[in-house]
Design a protein around this motif. Structure first.
Motif, PDB file in Angstrom:
ATOM      1  N   GLU A 188       0.823  -1.216   0.000  1.00 65.08           N
ATOM      2  CA  GLU A 188       0.000   0.000   0.000  1.00 65.08           C
ATOM      3  C   GLU A 188       0.852   1.259   0.000  1.00 65.08           C
ATOM      4  N   VAL A 189       1.893   1.281   0.814  1.00 61.52           N
ATOM      5  CA  VAL A 189       2.725   2.471   0.965  1.00 61.52           C
ATOM      6  C   VAL A 189       3.582   2.713  -0.271  1.00 61.52           C
ATOM      7  N   PHE A 190       4.244   1.657  -0.774  1.00 59.36           N
ATOM      8  CA  PHE A 190       5.208   1.817  -1.852  1.00 59.36           C
ATOM      9  C   PHE A 190       4.645   1.524  -3.234  1.00 59.36           C
ATOM     10  N   GLY A 191       3.456   0.917  -3.302  1.00 63.00           N
ATOM     11  CA  GLY A 191       2.801   0.699  -4.578  1.00 63.00           C
ATOM     12  C   GLY A 191       3.356  -0.449  -5.405  1.00 63.00           C
ATOM     13  N   GLU A 192       4.149  -1.306  -4.813  1.00 59.59           N
ATOM     14  CA  GLU A 192       4.675  -2.460  -5.543  1.00 59.59           C
ATOM     15  C   GLU A 192       4.926  -3.603  -4.575  1.00 59.59           C
ATOM     16  N   ASP A 193       5.089  -4.800  -5.127  1.00 63.77           N
ATOM     17  CA  ASP A 193       5.319  -5.971  -4.271  1.00 63.77           C
ATOM     18  C   ASP A 193       6.598  -6.711  -4.648  1.00 63.77           C
ATOM     19  N   ASP A 194       7.563  -6.003  -5.239  1.00 63.73           N
ATOM     20  CA  ASP A 194       8.838  -6.619  -5.593  1.00 63.73           C
ATOM     21  C   ASP A 194       9.634  -6.941  -4.334  1.00 63.73           C
ATOM     22  N   PRO A 195      10.285  -8.098  -4.299  1.00 68.18           N
ATOM     23  CA  PRO A 195      11.123  -8.410  -3.139  1.00 68.18           C
ATOM     24  C   PRO A 195      12.347  -7.508  -3.084  1.00 68.18           C
ATOM     25  N   TYR A 196      12.910  -7.364  -1.888  1.00 70.67           N
ATOM     26  CA  TYR A 196      14.099  -6.552  -1.652  1.00 70.67           C
ATOM     27  C   TYR A 196      15.238  -7.506  -1.312  1.00 70.67           C
ATOM     28  N   TYR A 197      16.312  -7.427  -2.080  1.00 73.67           N
ATOM     29  CA  TYR A 197      17.472  -8.290  -1.868  1.00 73.67           C
ATOM     30  C   TYR A 197      18.592  -7.503  -1.213  1.00 73.67           C
ATOM     31  N   LEU A 198      19.336  -8.157  -0.331  1.00 69.79           N
ATOM     32  CA  LEU A 198      20.456  -7.481   0.295  1.00 69.79           C
ATOM     33  C   LEU A 198      21.647  -8.409   0.414  1.00 69.79           C
ATOM     34  N   LEU A 199      22.817  -7.799   0.352  1.00 72.34           N
ATOM     35  CA  LEU A 199      24.075  -8.500   0.516  1.00 72.34           C
ATOM     36  C   LEU A 199      25.008  -7.546   1.233  1.00 72.34           C
ATOM     37  N   LEU A 200      25.605  -7.985   2.316  1.00 72.75           N
ATOM     38  CA  LEU A 200      26.507  -7.095   3.034  1.00 72.75           C
ATOM     39  C   LEU A 200      27.654  -7.872   3.656  1.00 72.75           C
ATOM     40  N   ALA A 201      28.742  -7.162   3.847  1.00 69.67           N
ATOM     41  CA  ALA A 201      29.913  -7.690   4.542  1.00 69.67           C
ATOM     42  C   ALA A 201      30.183  -6.777   5.729  1.00 69.67           C
ATOM     43  N   TYR A 202      30.698  -7.328   6.792  1.00 73.19           N
ATOM     44  CA  TYR A 202      30.936  -6.517   7.983  1.00 73.19           C
ATOM     45  C   TYR A 202      32.165  -7.009   8.738  1.00 73.19           C
ATOM     46  N   ALA A 203      32.722  -6.107   9.511  1.00 68.01           N
ATOM     47  CA  ALA A 203      33.830  -6.408  10.405  1.00 68.01           C
ATOM     48  C   ALA A 203      33.483  -5.827  11.765  1.00 68.01           C
ATOM     49  N   ILE A 204      33.680  -6.599  12.797  1.00 69.37           N
ATOM     50  CA  ILE A 204      33.444  -6.135  14.161  1.00 69.37           C
ATOM     51  C   ILE A 204      34.776  -6.199  14.898  1.00 69.37           C
ATOM     52  N   VAL A 205      35.211  -5.041  15.360  1.00 65.65           N
ATOM     53  CA  VAL A 205      36.475  -4.918  16.074  1.00 65.65           C
ATOM     54  C   VAL A 205      36.175  -4.553  17.517  1.00 65.65           C
ATOM     55  N   THR A 206      36.698  -5.305  18.442  1.00 68.11           N
ATOM     56  CA  THR A 206      36.536  -4.978  19.862  1.00 68.11           C
ATOM     57  C   THR A 206      37.896  -4.630  20.448  1.00 68.11           C
ATOM     58  N   PHE A 207      37.875  -3.722  21.424  1.00 66.11           N
ATOM     59  CA  PHE A 207      39.123  -3.331  22.078  1.00 66.11           C
ATOM     60  C   PHE A 207      38.836  -2.887  23.488  1.00 66.11           C
TER      61      PHE A 207
END
Length: 80
Positions: free
Chosen positions: A61-80
């Motif tokens: 209703e809000v966006f007017g379409e029903d296409d799926p949303y694909y995502l791909l991400l890479a991440y690094a978590i550094v603790t100190f």
């Protein structure tokens, strides 16, 4: 060590609107993700995630379409 996994989310709106835009249903989306995490050492974790989200009736209703949303991400978590 390497960890792999999958996540599932179901998103509902808290109210019958999306930032002021009225909707007939609170069903916003369903999302599935797969991830891999590699703990390099005590201070560094590297990871990647891939996912897809399917809009629910409120998002359509809000966006007017029903296409799926694909995502791909890479991440690094550094603790100190």
């Amino acid at each position: 060590p390497v960890s792999i996994g999958a996540l599932y989310y179901h998103f509902d709106l808290a109210e019958d609107n999306y930032f002021g835009t009225p909707v007939d249903d609170k069903d916003f989306a369903d999302e599935v993700n797969a991830y891999v995490d590699w703990t390099v050492n005590d201070n560094l974790l590297l990871g990647a995630l891939s996912g897809v989200a399917w809009p629910g009736s409120a998002a359509e209703e809000v966006f007017g379409e029903d296409d799926p949303y694909y995502l791909l991400l890479a991440y690094a978590i550094v603790t100190f």
